[in-house]
Design an enzyme around this catalytic site. Structure first.
Site, PDB file in Angstrom:
ATOM      1  N   GLY A   7     -66.736  85.818 -25.401  1.00 46.94           N
ATOM      2  CA  GLY A   7     -67.114  87.120 -25.958  1.00 46.94           C
ATOM      3  C   GLY A   7     -67.707  87.968 -24.837  1.00 46.94           C
ATOM      4  N   LYS A  41     -63.089  78.026 -27.217  1.00 47.68           N
ATOM      5  CA  LYS A  41     -62.492  77.035 -28.114  1.00 47.68           C
ATOM      6  C   LYS A  41     -61.269  77.525 -28.892  1.00 47.68           C
ATOM      7  CE  LYS A  41     -65.800  77.718 -31.904  1.00 47.68           C
ATOM      8  NZ  LYS A  41     -66.798  77.084 -32.768  1.00 47.68           N
ATOM      9  N   TRP A  86     -64.727  91.836 -33.121  1.00 47.46           N
ATOM     10  CA  TRP A  86     -64.814  92.352 -34.490  1.00 47.46           C
ATOM     11  C   TRP A  86     -65.815  93.483 -34.648  1.00 47.46           C
ATOM     12  CZ3 TRP A  86     -64.099  88.385 -38.988  1.00 47.46           C
ATOM     13  CH2 TRP A  86     -62.922  87.656 -38.773  1.00 47.46           C
ATOM     14  N   GLN A  90     -67.584  96.870 -34.904  1.00 48.00           N
ATOM     15  CA  GLN A  90     -66.975  98.147 -35.285  1.00 48.00           C
ATOM     16  C   GLN A  90     -67.750  99.326 -34.754  1.00 48.00           C
ATOM     17  OE1 GLN A  90     -66.739  98.280 -39.548  1.00 48.00           O
ATOM     18  NE2 GLN A  90     -65.136  96.749 -39.676  1.00 48.00           N
ATOM     19  N   GLU A 103     -76.683 105.493 -36.484  1.00 46.40           N
ATOM     20  CA  GLU A 103     -76.711 104.369 -37.429  1.00 46.40           C
ATOM     21  C   GLU A 103     -78.126 104.163 -37.937  1.00 46.40           C
ATOM     22  OE1 GLU A 103     -74.934 101.123 -35.247  1.00 46.40           O
ATOM     23  OE2 GLU A 103     -72.938 101.691 -35.910  1.00 46.40           O
ATOM     24  N   ASP A 160     -72.400  76.500 -32.403  1.00 47.16           N
ATOM     25  CA  ASP A 160     -72.223  75.395 -31.450  1.00 47.16           C
ATOM     26  C   ASP A 160     -73.262  75.438 -30.325  1.00 47.16           C
ATOM     27  OD1 ASP A 160     -69.978  75.335 -33.034  1.00 47.16           O
ATOM     28  OD2 ASP A 160     -68.537  75.103 -31.401  1.00 47.16           O
ATOM     29  N   HIS A 196     -75.639  92.021 -43.546  1.00 45.42           N
ATOM     30  CA  HIS A 196     -75.123  93.395 -43.509  1.00 45.42           C
ATOM     31  C   HIS A 196     -75.053  93.900 -44.938  1.00 45.42           C
ATOM     32  CE1 HIS A 196     -72.814  96.938 -42.674  1.00 45.42           C
ATOM     33  NE2 HIS A 196     -73.007  96.734 -41.398  1.00 45.42           N
ATOM     34  N   ARG A 248     -81.194  98.051 -41.914  1.00 46.10           N
ATOM     35  CA  ARG A 248     -80.305  97.161 -42.669  1.00 46.10           C
ATOM     36  C   ARG A 248     -81.003  96.296 -43.707  1.00 46.10           C
ATOM     37  NH1 ARG A 248     -76.367  95.175 -37.902  1.00 46.10           N
ATOM     38  NH2 ARG A 248     -75.136  97.044 -38.040  1.00 46.10           N
ATOM     39  N   HIS A 282     -74.666  88.459 -41.346  1.00 49.48           N
ATOM     40  CA  HIS A 282     -74.022  89.275 -40.322  1.00 49.48           C
ATOM     41  C   HIS A 282     -74.427  88.915 -38.896  1.00 49.48           C
ATOM     42  CE1 HIS A 282     -72.064  92.650 -38.570  1.00 49.48           C
ATOM     43  NE2 HIS A 282     -73.172  93.256 -38.210  1.00 49.48           N
ATOM     44  N   ARG A 333     -82.974  93.078 -35.921  1.00 48.33           N
ATOM     45  CA  ARG A 333     -82.214  93.757 -34.875  1.00 48.33           C
ATOM     46  C   ARG A 333     -81.870  95.191 -35.279  1.00 48.33           C
ATOM     47  NH1 ARG A 333     -75.943  93.954 -33.877  1.00 48.33           N
ATOM     48  NH2 ARG A 333     -76.010  93.780 -36.141  1.00 48.33           N
ATOM     49  N   SER A 382     -76.855  94.716 -30.154  1.00 47.94           N
ATOM     50  CA  SER A 382     -76.479  93.357 -29.747  1.00 47.94           C
ATOM     51  C   SER A 382     -75.377  93.324 -28.694  1.00 47.94           C
ATOM     52  CB  SER A 382     -76.086  92.507 -30.952  1.00 47.94           C
ATOM     53  OG  SER A 382     -75.255  93.219 -31.793  1.00 47.94           O
TER      54      SER A 382
HETATM   55  C1  LIG Z   1     -67.902  92.389 -38.099  1.00 47.71           C
HETATM   56  C2  LIG Z   1     -68.938  92.562 -37.041  1.00 47.71           C
HETATM   57  C3  LIG Z   1     -69.295  93.833 -36.614  1.00 47.71           C
HETATM   58  C4  LIG Z   1     -70.251  94.002 -35.611  1.00 47.71           C
HETATM   59  N1  LIG Z   1     -70.544  95.259 -35.164  1.00 47.71           N
HETATM   60  C5  LIG Z   1     -71.395  95.415 -34.119  1.00 47.71           C
HETATM   61  C6  LIG Z   1     -71.618  96.702 -33.542  1.00 47.71           C
HETATM   62  O1  LIG Z   1     -71.032  97.694 -33.948  1.00 47.71           O
HETATM   63  N2  LIG Z   1     -72.487  96.783 -32.498  1.00 47.71           N
HETATM   64  C7  LIG Z   1     -73.157  95.699 -31.989  1.00 47.71           C
HETATM   65  O2  LIG Z   1     -73.943  95.840 -31.040  1.00 47.71           O
HETATM   66  N3  LIG Z   1     -72.948  94.473 -32.516  1.00 47.71           N
HETATM   67  C8  LIG Z   1     -72.086  94.305 -33.546  1.00 47.71           C
HETATM   68  N4  LIG Z   1     -71.863  93.054 -34.055  1.00 47.71           N
HETATM   69  C9  LIG Z   1     -72.528  91.902 -33.427  1.00 47.71           C
HETATM   70  C10 LIG Z   1     -71.856  91.601 -32.102  1.00 47.71           C
HETATM   71  O3  LIG Z   1     -70.458  91.725 -32.247  1.00 47.71           O
HETATM   72  C11 LIG Z   1     -72.163  90.193 -31.621  1.00 47.71           C
HETATM   73  O4  LIG Z   1     -73.528  89.911 -31.707  1.00 47.71           O
HETATM   74  C12 LIG Z   1     -71.748  90.036 -30.165  1.00 47.71           C
HETATM   75  O5  LIG Z   1     -70.398  90.397 -30.026  1.00 47.71           O
HETATM   76  C13 LIG Z   1     -71.952  88.610 -29.699  1.00 47.71           C
HETATM   77  O6  LIG Z   1     -71.323  88.452 -28.459  1.00 47.71           O
HETATM   78  P1  LIG Z   1     -71.354  87.033 -27.775  1.00 47.71           P
HETATM   79  O7  LIG Z   1     -70.645  87.172 -26.487  1.00 47.71           O
HETATM   80  O8  LIG Z   1     -72.729  86.514 -27.778  1.00 47.71           O
HETATM   81  O9  LIG Z   1     -70.552  86.075 -28.783  1.00 47.71           O
HETATM   82  P2  LIG Z   1     -69.065  86.162 -29.351  1.00 47.71           P
HETATM   83  O10 LIG Z   1     -68.454  87.459 -29.082  1.00 47.71           O
HETATM   84  O11 LIG Z   1     -69.101  85.699 -30.753  1.00 47.71           O
HETATM   85  O12 LIG Z   1     -68.310  85.058 -28.479  1.00 47.71           O
HETATM   86  C14 LIG Z   1     -68.596  83.691 -28.648  1.00 47.71           C
HETATM   87  C15 LIG Z   1     -67.525  82.894 -27.958  1.00 47.71           C
HETATM   88  O13 LIG Z   1     -67.899  81.517 -27.859  1.00 47.71           O
HETATM   89  C16 LIG Z   1     -66.795  80.702 -28.178  1.00 47.71           C
HETATM   90  N5  LIG Z   1     -67.317  79.385 -28.569  1.00 47.71           N
HETATM   91  C17 LIG Z   1     -68.200  79.098 -29.554  1.00 47.71           C
HETATM   92  N6  LIG Z   1     -68.457  77.779 -29.571  1.00 47.71           N
HETATM   93  C18 LIG Z   1     -67.733  77.219 -28.568  1.00 47.71           C
HETATM   94  C19 LIG Z   1     -67.562  75.884 -28.093  1.00 47.71           C
HETATM   95  N7  LIG Z   1     -68.176  74.829 -28.653  1.00 47.71           N
HETATM   96  N8  LIG Z   1     -66.718  75.669 -27.052  1.00 47.71           N
HETATM   97  C20 LIG Z   1     -66.048  76.703 -26.473  1.00 47.71           C
HETATM   98  N9  LIG Z   1     -66.166  77.980 -26.906  1.00 47.71           N
HETATM   99  C21 LIG Z   1     -66.998  78.228 -27.931  1.00 47.71           C
HETATM  100  C22 LIG Z   1     -66.092  81.498 -29.271  1.00 47.71           C
HETATM  101  O14 LIG Z   1     -64.789  81.050 -29.481  1.00 47.71           O
HETATM  102  C23 LIG Z   1     -66.189  82.908 -28.667  1.00 47.71           C
HETATM  103  O15 LIG Z   1     -65.195  83.092 -27.691  1.00 47.71           O
HETATM  104  C24 LIG Z   1     -70.902  92.869 -35.054  1.00 47.71           C
HETATM  105  C25 LIG Z   1     -70.554  91.592 -35.496  1.00 47.71           C
HETATM  106  C26 LIG Z   1     -69.574  91.427 -36.471  1.00 47.71           C
HETATM  107  C27 LIG Z   1     -69.217  90.044 -36.916  1.00 47.71           C
END
Ligand SMILES: Cc1cc2nc3c(=O)[nH]c(=O)nc-3n(C[C@H](O)[C@H](O)[C@H](O)COP(=O)(O)OP(=O)(O)OC[C@H]3O[C@@H](n4cnc5c(N)ncnc54)[C@H](O)[C@@H]3O)c2cc1C
Length: 498
Positions: A15, A37, A47, A49, A116, A210, A231, A277, A338, A373, A378
């Site tokens: 991510g 994974k 995801w 938005q 927002e 995880d 949410h 929220r 959420h 938050r 985020s």
């Molecule tokens: C529908 C939705 C809308 C949102 N809208 C907003 C917004 O508008 N603005 C905002 O700031 N935030 C928003 N958020 C929150 C934000 O998207 C997330 O908090 C942020 O993207 C998290 O990023 P990350 O890199 O920490 O994790 P993620 O983007 O979730 O990435 C995690 C990664 O880890 C991998 N992974 C997990 N476990 C393992 C494992 N055991 N081995 C190998 N790989 C693994 C997954 O496959 C994935 O690739 C939203 C969330 C959702 C669900």
């Protein structure tokens, strides 16, 4: 036997946090392996938005952004972390733009800024209603072009390697290749959230906690897991998967109505639909209980069809698929899990209490969210803190032998399905928006006994689902423990018995 280091750094997750760390580390000359994974874009990031918060508007300032973040966090934010976040925001946006991210612009040519809930100003940088997808696309493109980064998809990280208290590698199961161990100087946990422990969540299927389970298995400190954000507005439809209707819809004047058509937020908060929220989610839950209905309604019929299709094309198309014409129908909505505000504790550079282990993004607790938050903080947190972690020199390679930590045993998939359903039921009923002492005690016992049951079942060949289920149980235990031990109602934690 002495081991060979495969890369300087291993990143778990692709991510925004994982890819930011990988890219910035590679640009500093490190070799990096990104293990993810599922497919690379399978993430919460893709995801998202609404957008990314940054004080870049004319009358805005980092001080105002800071103030809104602290108010949302309800006194539990780490002020130093918040200041670092908001001061770094404009630079983070510039960095994404320099990598090729497209954000919406207004008629004057500057960035178009949305507003927002909880923000006093228009400060949400966005791309239509699919900002996350645009950001993930940009990051994947940049990472793919960087020769020092190796990406391994369908590589499930099952355990961390530890030696003399230092994290120095990971064990993975790679689709079609079996087990593989990576020995590195340091590991970045960027595994995202844990929404799948609840029955209704906006999170994708990879959000199974995880990183929390991996971190806890080697003694990483975890905090604030009770601060689970729900949410307020996700689609309620018997034939469709839970789908988020972004806050920006309310920012654009969308109103909430009960089944009688009354704009019920007047009964709950002066800020109406733009209250934070948790306030809106609790109001919706209270209204549903009071009226004995399954959902409430989001009304965006004041907008023209053209405006909706222009500003919210994904929502428009998705709702049309299930027969809802948003220019004339109200959208049935319910709250759903959420975002997890808590996580593995880190300092301002993403360092955990375990040497060699970093964490960033949703899995981490940097202190910026406190008890709640602020919307769109985020994605910003993921870039800012993962970037800061990359600039910390990684630890010296030690060589020698290392032990694997934590159980990575799988059980039969059918048993795992049953256990996960029980977990989701107890978390939804007892550890949701409104909690009680009795409910929390029941959940604590049930999660503990589900974990014991899991560990007593016969071992089966590796499959991701059972292992993810165990990770969810470990993460849920942290959520319930935090909720049970909290003695005051603050932010997202609301226990009617306190
Ligand atoms: C529908 C939705 C809308 C949102 N809208 C907003 C917004 O508008 N603005 C905002 O700031 N935030 C928003 N958020 C929150 C934000 O998207 C997330 O908090 C942020 O993207 C998290 O990023 P990350 O890199 O920490 O994790 P993620 O983007 O979730 O990435 C995690 C990664 O880890 C991998 N992974 C997990 N476990 C393992 C494992 N055991 N081995 C190998 N790989 C693994 C997954 O496959 C994935 O690739 C939203 C969330 C959702 C669900």
């Amino acid at each position: 036997m002495a081991r060979q280091k495969s890369h300087d750094l291993a990143v778990v997750g692709s991510g925004l946090a994982g890819l930011t760390f990988a890219l910035k580390s590679a640009q500093m000359g490190k070799s990096v392996v990104v293990l993810t994974k599922a497919e690379m874009a399978d993430s919460n990031t893709a995801w998202a938005q609404g957008g990314i918060a940054a004080a870049v508007g004319e009358n805005d300032s980092w001080q105002l952004h800071e103030q809104d973040t602290l108010v949302a966090g309800a006194g539990l934010c780490d002020p130093e972390a918040v200041r670092f976040l908001v001061q770094s925001a404009p630079e983070a946006i510039d960095w994404l733009v320099s990598l090729g991210a497209q954000f919406d612009h207004g008629s004057e040519g500057g960035l178009a800024l949305g507003r927002e809930g909880g923000h006093g100003m228009h400060r949400i940088v966005h791309f239509l209603d699919r900002t996350g997808w645009e950001v993930e696309r940009t990051m994947i493109q940049a990472v793919r072009a960087e020769p020092r980064i190796t990406v391994v998809e369908r590589a499930f990280v099952t355990r961390l390697l530890v030696e003399d208290g230092q994290c120095c590698g990971v064990e993975t199961r790679i689709d079609g290749m079996g087990e593989r161990t990576y020995h590195v100087d340091a590991v970045m946990l960027a595994t995202g959230g844990c929404g799948r422990m609840y029955r209704h969540t906006t999170n994708p299927r990879v959000a199974t906690g995880d990183g929390i389970a991996l971190g806890v298995s080697i003694g990483a400190e975890c905090r604030g897991m009770e601060f689970m954000q729900f949410h307020p507005t996700t689609l309620y439809h018997p034939q469709a998967r839970s789908f988020l209707i972004t806050e920006a819809v309310r920012g654009a004047g969308g109103t909430l109505r009960n089944h009688l058509g009354r704009r019920f937020m007047y009964d709950y908060d002066d800020r109406l639909e733009l209250a934070p929220r948790d306030v809106v989610a609790r109001a919706i839950e209270a209204e549903m209980k009071k009226r004995e209905t399954w959902c409430v309604y989001l009304d965006m019929t004041h907008l023209s069809s053209a405006a909706i299709q222009h500003e919210f094309p994904t929502i428009y198309a998705k709702l049309r698929e299930v027969g809802i014409e948003v220019e004339k129908d109200w959208i049935p909505v319910v709250p759903a899990q959420h975002y997890s505000c808590g996580g593995i504790v880190t300092d301002l550079s993403g360092r955990t209490n375990i040497s060699g282990l970093f964490a960033a993004g949703e899995v981490a607790s940097t202190g910026v969210h406190g008890a709640n938050r602020l919307a769109s903080n985020s994605l910003l947190e993921a870039i800012v803190f993962a970037g800061a972690a990359a600039s910390v020199g990684s630890l010296a390679w030690k060589g020698g032998t290392a032990a694997l930590a934590g159980p990575a045993r799988a059980i039969a998939e059918t048993e795992a399905v049953r256990i996960r359903r029980s977990l989701q039921r107890t978390m939804t009923e007892n550890v949701g928006i409104v909690r009680t002492n009795a409910g929390l005690s029941a959940a604590f016992e049930e999660v503990g006994s589900l974990l014991m049951e899991f560990d007593s079942l016969p071992e089966a060949p590796f499959a991701p689902y059972p292992l993810e289920t165990r990770n969810l149980l470990v993460a849920a235990r942290e959520v319930v423990r935090g909720a049970r031990d909290r003695t005051e109602n603050v932010g997202l934690h609301f226990n009617v018995d306190l």
